[in-house]
Design an enzyme around this catalytic site. Structure first.
Site, mmCIF file in Angstrom:
data_model
loop_
_atom_site.group_PDB
_atom_site.id
_atom_site.type_symbol
_atom_site.label_atom_id
_atom_site.label_comp_id
_atom_site.label_asym_id
_atom_site.label_seq_id
_atom_site.Cartn_x
_atom_site.Cartn_y
_atom_site.Cartn_z
ATOM 1 N N GLU A 276 2.213 3.123 1.552
ATOM 2 C CA GLU A 276 1.285 4.247 1.709
ATOM 3 C C GLU A 276 1.975 5.608 1.523
ATOM 4 O O GLU A 276 2.043 6.417 2.461
ATOM 5 C CB GLU A 276 0.579 4.166 3.056
ATOM 6 C CG GLU A 276 -0.278 2.910 3.184
ATOM 7 C CD GLU A 276 -1.049 2.819 4.489
ATOM 8 O OE1 GLU A 276 -0.811 3.638 5.397
ATOM 9 O OE2 GLU A 276 -1.902 1.916 4.607
ATOM 10 N N GLU A 396 -2.655 -4.571 1.956
ATOM 11 C CA GLU A 396 -3.229 -4.619 3.304
ATOM 12 C C GLU A 396 -4.746 -4.584 3.165
ATOM 13 O O GLU A 396 -5.278 -3.839 2.336
ATOM 14 C CB GLU A 396 -2.798 -3.420 4.150
ATOM 15 C CG GLU A 396 -1.326 -3.350 4.481
ATOM 16 C CD GLU A 396 -0.992 -2.102 5.316
ATOM 17 O OE1 GLU A 396 -1.934 -1.477 5.869
ATOM 18 O OE2 GLU A 396 0.204 -1.759 5.399
#
Length: 664
Positions: A276, A396
């Protein structure tokens, strides 16, 4: 292990330092059971020398299932306490580069004949590798995947691995993860507190050894593994706009060490550059996209230059924020195509449509908006990458509300989300890795905390399941029971029956089916409700031609009744007689109609953060976060929305830290 042939491959290289150096080529070991019968088996072992010529060799392994070697050929085999050493027979001691030496043996087994988990040649461990696949084949073989979250990525001392409440990783955990059907494991690792000061930023040797140990355990179980830099993204790499050189140096030093340390590992290990990616203090989105590309390029260059198995290792590159917005997808497409390297994978994350995922702004149902969000998201990712021959891993996925409590989203709505998620990801050829920070798979009992949820997730890997508009059938205790009609979502299946336990209900008497409209008769609901105690009186299951059955909870309720109370902004609990009903969401408005509390752009507050029901103790809690955003001495009208359709009004007023709540 089934009779016949069970093959096991392993690769070995020797790393002379933790820096990125060209490693020796090492060896490959192939182990195969060529015949098996009750209590006995034959096996062949082939050792290929990929490095410098050797004169004299010993191959060692441990039996995982208590097997024994009875006699061997082309090698001298000794055995002690379950550990086997096969040494050259003299005439085959010399093995030139790229040549293979073979031996075989007859063994015995009792309970199982599991292949050895790892080998070592002349004292150096051989790590499972498997054959090199194309990026598309490799990514497909990783489906489905699981995140070992909040463990190696935990931050805090004294023991990072357990500081967020999870136990230390064990081999038994990985055994059980594999037994659930997962083919790959993502190992999020936060390195921030495990590196020394600049300019070297040396990784703590013990911590690196621990990460390598877990990777070895997973690879030894033929699981694909993905290792990354995880919370480093919000701890220090985010400072890159204002501390460019320092951040880039630390990032490069960490990946230089990791590339060297893992060079020996075979192709089933992948590297993910950064979790991220995000930046603060930038001049705007274009600069952030450029900085992410710079980190991707540096990561790529370091790993490829480290040589050995890293020369062709599959590398996973993220979009900015691992977002699937087109503005972030396009730059990564261009960058991957520019590398002209077939061994690259793109990654994004997906936690669904935010109002639904967090249960805020009235997003209580898996409705058309939630489904369209997933469809659009996966379509963009597919068309940007898959259609161009670039594989994608959803590194994810889950629901944001799970960070608070897995009950933040109502059970049936949650199940519909995961059923559709798995179906459409499969349709678009996306590999998915479930985010699990310990709230899903219990890491000591090895049981799912919500078996029904996992049943739907697992089923979605292969087929669709039938669902319905709701999994709750409410009948008010204060009124006569009436028939209830529910829309089924057949999802390509066909309805095969309705059951109460293992007892089939009678079509035409207990229920009727008109297309996708299922009607439960008043007589059946009356019988199933029994004495009509508040709460669930019976659980019915609709069975379909494939997939997981859908459960209906037959519930007796009356309008919930809250009571007057006082409290503080830190602790305010409304005594509530829920009377069998369940809370869906809560609205908050001032007397002038303005929205009150956090998220002041909507009247509907966030479940679990602003408010939460406690059915066991009969309380509705308003959280400090809710009061932190209220005006003093102005009455707020709360409207509690329940799943039965009932609405209940309540009033609160905050004065400093004191709070008063009334029903009128």
């Amino acid at each position: 292990m089934a009779a016949g042939v069970a093959a096991l491959t392993a690769s070995l290289v020797t790393v002379t330092a933790t820096e990125a150096v060209a490693a020796e080529a090492g060896c490959t070991v192939a182990y195969s059971v060529t015949g098996q019968w009750s209590g006995g088996f034959t096996a062949d072992v082939a050792v290929t020398n990929n490095g410098a010529a050797v004169d004299g060799w010993q191959l060692s392994w441990e039996w995982p299932s208590g097997q024994r070697v009875r006699n061997a050929w082309n090698a001298k085999v000794t055995e002690s306490d379950g550990r086997v050493t096969a040494a050259d027979a003299g005439y085959n001691a010399k093995v030139a580069t790229s040549k293979t030496v073979k031996f075989g043996f007859i063994g015995t087994w009792a309970e199982a004949n599991t292949a050895p988990l790892s080998f070592s040649l002349n004292g150096v461990t051989c790590v499972h590798g498997g054959k090199q696949l194309t990026a598309m084949e490799h990514t497909a073989a990783m489906q489905p995947g699981w995140n070992l979250g909040n463990t190696l990525d935990s931050v805090g001392m004294p023991d990072d691995e357990t500081s967020w409440g999870n136990p230390r990783i064990t081999e038994a955990l990985l055994d059980n993860v594999k037994a659930q059907g997962f083919k790959s494991v993502r190992l999020p690792v936060t390195w921030t507190a495990r590196v020394g000061p600049g300019p070297d930023h040396t990784i703590d040797a013990a911590y690196l050894a621990r990460v390598k140990e877990v990777v070895r355990w997973a690879l030894a179980r033929d699981l694909y593994v993905m290792v990354n830099l995880h919370h480093d993204s919000w701890q220090w790499t985010l400072k890159m706009p204002t501390e460019h050189d320092q951040v880039l140096n630390q990032f490069n030093r960490i990946w230089t060490q990791l590339a060297g340390a893992f060079t020996e590992f075979g192709p089933k290990l992948t590297f993910e550059g950064l979790n991220e990616p995000q930046f603060t203090g930038s001049t705007g989105k274009p600069q952030e996209i450029q900085l992410n590309a710079e980190l991707n390029a540096s990561f790529y260059d370091i790993v490829r230059r480290s040589g050995g198995n890293n020369a062709k290792r599959l590398l996973v590159l993220p979009t900015l924020h691992t977002s699937s917005e087109q503005v972030y997808l396009d730059p990564l497409v261009d960058q991957i195509q520019g590398f002209d390297d077939p061994n690259l994978i793109a990654t994004v994350h997906n936690y669904g449509y935010w109002p639904f995922s967090a249960n805020v702004a009235g997003g209580t149902r898996f409705d058309a908006s939630v489904q369209q969000y997933l469809t659009d998201d996966f379509d963009r990712v597919h068309d940007s990458f898959i259609a161009r021959g670039i594989p994608v891993i959803i590194g994810e996925y889950g629901l944001l509300g799970f960070d608070q409590h897995t009950g933040t989203i109502e059970q049936g709505e949650k199940l519909k989300f995961f059923e559709y998620f798995g179906h459409y990801a499969r349709a678009k050829k996306l590999t998915t890795m479930l985010w699990d920070n310990g709230q899903h798979f219990n890491r000591t009992s090895f049981q799912w905390n919500d078996p029904e949820l996992f049943a739907h997730i697992k089923s979605s890997w292969k087929v669709r399941s039938g669902t319905a508009y709701t999994d709750q059938v409410f009948s008010a205790k204060s009124s006569p029971v009436t028939a209830k009609t529910i829309k089924l979502n057949l999802n390509g299946t066909s309805f095969s029956g309705l059951y109460n336990g293992n007892t089939a209900l009678t079509r035409g008497v207990d229920y009727t089916l008109d297309g996708d409209q299922l009607t439960l008769t008043a007589s059946a609901l009356t019988r199933l409700s029994g004495s009509r105690d508040y709460g669930t009186n019976a659980v019915l299951t609709a069975r379909f031609s494939q997939g997981v059955p859908w459960r209906f909870h037959v519930i007796t309720y009356d309008t919930p009744v809250p009571s007057d109370t006082t409290g503080t902004t830190e602790k305010f609990e409304i005594p509530t007689d829920f009377r069998g009903d369940q809370l869906a969401t809560m609205e908050a408005k001032y007397d002038d109609g303005a929205f009150a509390g956090p998220h002041d752009w909507t009247s509907f507050k966030e479940f679990g953060r602003a408010f939460a029901p406690n059915y066991t103790d009969g309380l509705t809690t308003l959280k400090p976060e809710f009061f932190n955003n209220l005006k003093d001495d102005e009455r707020v009208t709360l409207t509690f929305h329940f799943w039965s359709g009932e609405k209940v009004t309540y009033y609160v007023t905050k004065s400093g830290t004191a709070v008063t709540g009334t029903t009128a």
